[in-house]
Design a protein around this motif. Structure first.
Motif, PDB file in Angstrom:
ATOM      1  N   SER A  36       0.842  -1.195   0.000  1.00 13.85           N
ATOM      2  CA  SER A  36       0.000   0.000   0.000  1.00 13.85           C
ATOM      3  C   SER A  36       0.878   1.245   0.000  1.00 13.85           C
ATOM      4  N   LYS A  37       0.265   2.376  -0.297  1.00 16.38           N
ATOM      5  CA  LYS A  37       1.024   3.620  -0.354  1.00 16.38           C
ATOM      6  C   LYS A  37       1.562   3.989   1.028  1.00 16.38           C
ATOM      7  N   GLY A  38       0.792   3.703   2.063  1.00 19.71           N
ATOM      8  CA  GLY A  38       1.248   3.976   3.421  1.00 19.71           C
ATOM      9  C   GLY A  38       2.459   3.145   3.810  1.00 19.71           C
ATOM     10  N   ASN A  40       4.677   1.948   1.683  1.00 27.96           N
ATOM     11  CA  ASN A  40       5.812   2.486   0.921  1.00 27.96           C
ATOM     12  C   ASN A  40       6.379   3.725   1.590  1.00 27.96           C
ATOM     13  N   ILE A  41       5.515   4.584   2.096  1.00 26.40           N
ATOM     14  CA  ILE A  41       5.972   5.795   2.796  1.00 26.40           C
ATOM     15  C   ILE A  41       6.707   5.420   4.075  1.00 26.40           C
ATOM     16  N   ALA A  42       6.175   4.436   4.811  1.00 27.67           N
ATOM     17  CA  ALA A  42       6.816   4.002   6.056  1.00 27.67           C
ATOM     18  C   ALA A  42       8.201   3.419   5.778  1.00 27.67           C
ATOM     19  N   PHE A  43       8.312   2.582   4.748  1.00 22.12           N
ATOM     20  CA  PHE A  43       9.618   2.011   4.404  1.00 22.12           C
ATOM     21  C   PHE A  43      10.583   3.090   3.939  1.00 22.12           C
ATOM     22  N   TRP A  44      10.112   4.080   3.222  1.00 20.57           N
ATOM     23  CA  TRP A  44      10.965   5.180   2.766  1.00 20.57           C
ATOM     24  C   TRP A  44      11.500   5.958   3.965  1.00 20.57           C
TER      25      TRP A  44
END
Length: 95
Positions: A36-38, A40-44
């Protein structure tokens, strides 16, 4: 024929005709698409913040080792603000 000649013959791809194509890049792309986009943001954020976190941990451990081990000071004074205020005043005091 060595590896350099093979790369030239294959247009720089490095794959021979008898070499099977790798599927790792396809599965990696599918994995990224499934998150999910969330996530991906958390991993970034985690990837970008790991180095500063390690640097802060090393700073704290270095302060502790320098004050307690090398300076023979008590361990609880390392995290006291007055200790570092006194050190700052000693370093930057007018002569």
């Amino acid at each position: 024929m060595n590896m350099a000649d093979e790369r030239v013959d294959n247009g720089g791809r490095g794959e021979g005709e008898d070499t099977p194509k790798r599927e790792g890049s396809k599965t990696k792309a599918k994995t990224k698409e499934q998150r999910s986009k969330g996530a991906n943001i958390a991993f970034w954020i985690l990837r970008k913040s790991i180095v500063p976190v390690i640097m802060v941990i090393m700073l704290i451990s270095g302060l502790y080792a320098g004050y307690v081990v090398l300076g023979n000071g008590p361990g609880d004074e390392v995290f006291s603000w007055s200790t570092w205020q006194h050190l700052y005043d000693l370093v930057f005091a007018d002569s």
